[in-house]
Write a protein that holds these residues in place. Structure first.
Motif, PDB file in Angstrom:
ATOM      1  N   ASP A  27      27.975  17.959 -14.737  1.00  0.00           N
ATOM      2  CA  ASP A  27      27.978  19.293 -15.704  1.00  0.00           C
ATOM      3  C   ASP A  27      28.433  18.934 -17.215  1.00  0.00           C
ATOM      4  N   THR A  78      22.192   9.803 -18.117  1.00  0.00           N
ATOM      5  CA  THR A  78      22.601  10.905 -18.950  1.00  0.00           C
ATOM      6  C   THR A  78      21.077  11.127 -19.886  1.00  0.00           C
ATOM      7  N   ARG A 522      22.873  16.253 -19.643  1.00  0.00           N
ATOM      8  CA  ARG A 522      22.986  16.148 -18.130  1.00  0.00           C
ATOM      9  C   ARG A 522      21.840  15.567 -17.518  1.00  0.00           C
TER      10      ARG A 522
END
Length: 583
Positions: A27, A78, A522
């Motif tokens: 998150d 990522t 995210r």
């Protein structure tokens, strides 16, 4: 050139990258708008989505089952990973790159293949290095039509790494190596030569960003790929394209990320071309990474003072060579089974590219711009077949050979010493004036087993996606008459050193890696069908520019990747037609 000290530091940075990103929370905050000031576009030509899956997760039979691309895997922590991404069709490098940088298909860009056909043009004044015969051109007269060579053959000397550019240094391949006498000509423009950047019919992300005040750069394999600058050739501030099909030479000062020196030729048995050797292609790619590192440091690829580009990038060739080459006395590339288990040679090339990406990421961090750079990793095309049992090399019974004189002489494989037909694991066919399309289709279908016919497109099934071909009103002089997509594995080649190819429409040809990465993204996996053409409007969106300024986006309705837009909010007043200044 990159110093050994820099290599060691960059490798260390890459290791740090792996360890520091594995524990990133799912998150993590979305990217702040002001952060995104650069987009780095990397094309790992040939790399499938499954290649990334296997190297990031590990597969039995390679590296004891452990992951073998730690730097790409770290980026994936990522990143948004689009696993059902399709390249252009045909899946050749020329339309493949065009899709990525314009947002369009050949229907709009006019780029079907690096070697294709145009009914409205005339031959070059001089025979090209790849065999397109020189001919006559009469200004403002009806055009004769010609094959269009935008491969390495348009260079002054494609056996030289610098393309024979007058006065150029050893490695300085660039648009300056284009020989105007080897360019096809336009009778409607007084027989002016058609440069690559004017052959493309649409603008590009580079031309849009440059027009908005941004600094742009691109690194590729042929001078002809300077088409990414867009019409007029004004969209690039820095272009570097050492010729990949040139004779191999020593590269003093070049060392791969894995510590292999290129100061002497690594593989002396494979010197006819960088593409013929598993080891030499790594030195070629490392040369281009050196240039990219100069740009990350705020210099031109030659080291002159400049600035960090807002939009820049390069392509890697090593994985494609690992997929497609059987090097006598060295080894066989490709895959070992339909699960995409790489051969030892292919696994080595994937590991090499991964190490170079680690160096690139380390350089972005050292320059202090990693956090405000979006890295997009994709591929111009895939490679077919993955299953080695499916491969068939058929250099005799090709559709163009079968059609004989129904194909223009410049496109015919029957023309002695000619450039040949537009055929790999696809056959893109333009017929000679007066030849019957229906008769040609009937002949191809009658010989379906010999040519390995999978599917044939003509008439409405072709025009729906590629325009109606011809010279009349409302017709497209570049649109083919017929496209043959053969059975998976069938390749119209007699080569004994190639074990795969691309260009076709099959899943192995078109399904490619697509990662959109930034430390603030995210991790997300998207399984919905995606196209590489969506990369172009996405890049403009993250740079705060209006994607509808791309001609092909407006013509085809190409959408930016919505997941990226959700994770990277736009600043107030975005899409104003200017880019934010670099760091």
């Amino acid at each position: 050139m990159r110093a050994n000290k820099l290599v060691s530091a960059a490798i260390a940075a890459a290791v740090t990258l792996v360890s520091s990103t594995q524990g990133m929370a799912a998150d993590a905050h979305a990217v702040a708008p002001a952060q995104i000031k650069h987009v780095l576009l990397l094309s790992i030509d040939g790399m499938h989505a499954v290649d990334f899956y296997n190297c990031a997760h590990g597969i039995a039979g390679v590296s004891s089952g452990d992951p073998y691309c730690p730097n790409l895997a770290a980026l994936g922590q990522t990143a948004i990973n689009y696993v059902a991404t399709a390249s252009s069709m045909p899946s050749d490098s020329f339309p493949g790159l065009a899709a990525i940088v314009t947002g369009g298909s050949p229907k709009t860009t006019g780029l079907y293949y690096d070697v294709a056909y145009d009914r409205s043009l005339a031959p070059p004044a001089s025979t090209t290095g790849t065999g397109l015969a020189g001919g006559t051109c009469t200004p403002y007269a009806p055009p004769p039509g010609t094959t269009t060579d935008f491969d390495q053959g348009i260079e002054f000397d494609d056996t030289m790494l610098n393309g024979g550019a007058p006065g150029a240094g050893l490695t300085e391949g660039s648009a300056a190596s284009i020989d105007p006498s080897k360019l096809v000509r336009d009778p409607a423009a007084g027989c002016a030569p058609v440069y690559p950047w004017d052959f493309v019919r649409t603008n590009t992300i580079f031309s849009v960003v440059h027009a908005a005040g941004g600094y742009t750069a691109w690194i590729d394999k042929h001078a002809s790929y300077s088409f990414v600058a867009g019409p007029g050739g004004r969209g690039l501030d820095d272009y570097f394209s050492p010729e990949v099909d040139s004779t191999v030479v020593a590269l003093p000062g070049v060392t791969t990320a894995q510590g292999n020196s290129c100061a002497t030729i690594r593989d002396s048995s494979g010197t006819s071309s960088w593409t013929s050797s598993f080891q030499n292609i790594q030195c070629y790619d490392a040369l281009k990474v050196n240039a990219l590192l100069q740009q990350i440091a705020g210099q031109t690829h030659l080291g002159a003072a400049a600035q960090v580009p807002e939009l820049f990038g390069m392509n890697f060739q090593a994985v494609y060579i690992g997929q497609s080459v059987s090097e006598p006395g060295v080894g066989v590339g490709g895959y070992q089974n339909a699960a995409a288990l790489p051969s030892a040679q292919l696994a080595t090339e994937i590991e090499f590219v991964d190490s170079e990406i680690g160096v690139i990421v380390g350089a972005l961090k050292s320059a202090g711009i990693y956090d405000n750079t979006v890295i997009i990793v994709t591929a111009k095309h895939g490679e077919s077949p993955i299953d080695p049992a499916a491969y068939v090399a058929n250099g005799s019974n090709t559709p163009a050979t079968l059609l004989g004189t129904a194909v223009p002489a410049s496109e015919s494989p029957l023309t002695a010493g000619g450039i040949g037909a537009t055929e790999d694991d696809v056959s893109v066919l333009w017929l000679a004036p007066g030849a019957s399309v229906t008769a040609a289709v009937a002949l191809l279908e009658k010989n379906a087993s010999q040519i390995g016919l999978g599917q044939i497109f003509y008439g409405p099934t072709l025009a729906l996606n590629y325009n109606v071909g011809g010279l009349g009103s409302g017709q497209d002089p570049r649109s083919p008459d017929i496209i043959v997509t053969p059975n998976v594995g069938m390749t119209y080649s007699g080569s004994t050193t190639m074990i795969g190819d691309h260009g076709g429409f099959a899943h192995d040809d078109t399904n490619v890696i697509l990662l959109v990465a930034n430390p603030g993204i995210r991790p997300q996996t998207v399984s919905a069908t995606t196209r590489t053409a969506q990369v172009a409007p996405t890049i403009l969106t993250v740079l705060g520019l209006d994607p509808s300024t791309l001609d092909a986006v407006r013509a085809e309705g190409t959408q930016a990747l919505p997941e990226v837009a959700l994770q990277i909010a736009q600043p107030t007043g975005a899409n104003t037609g200017s880019v934010r200044s670099s760091r």
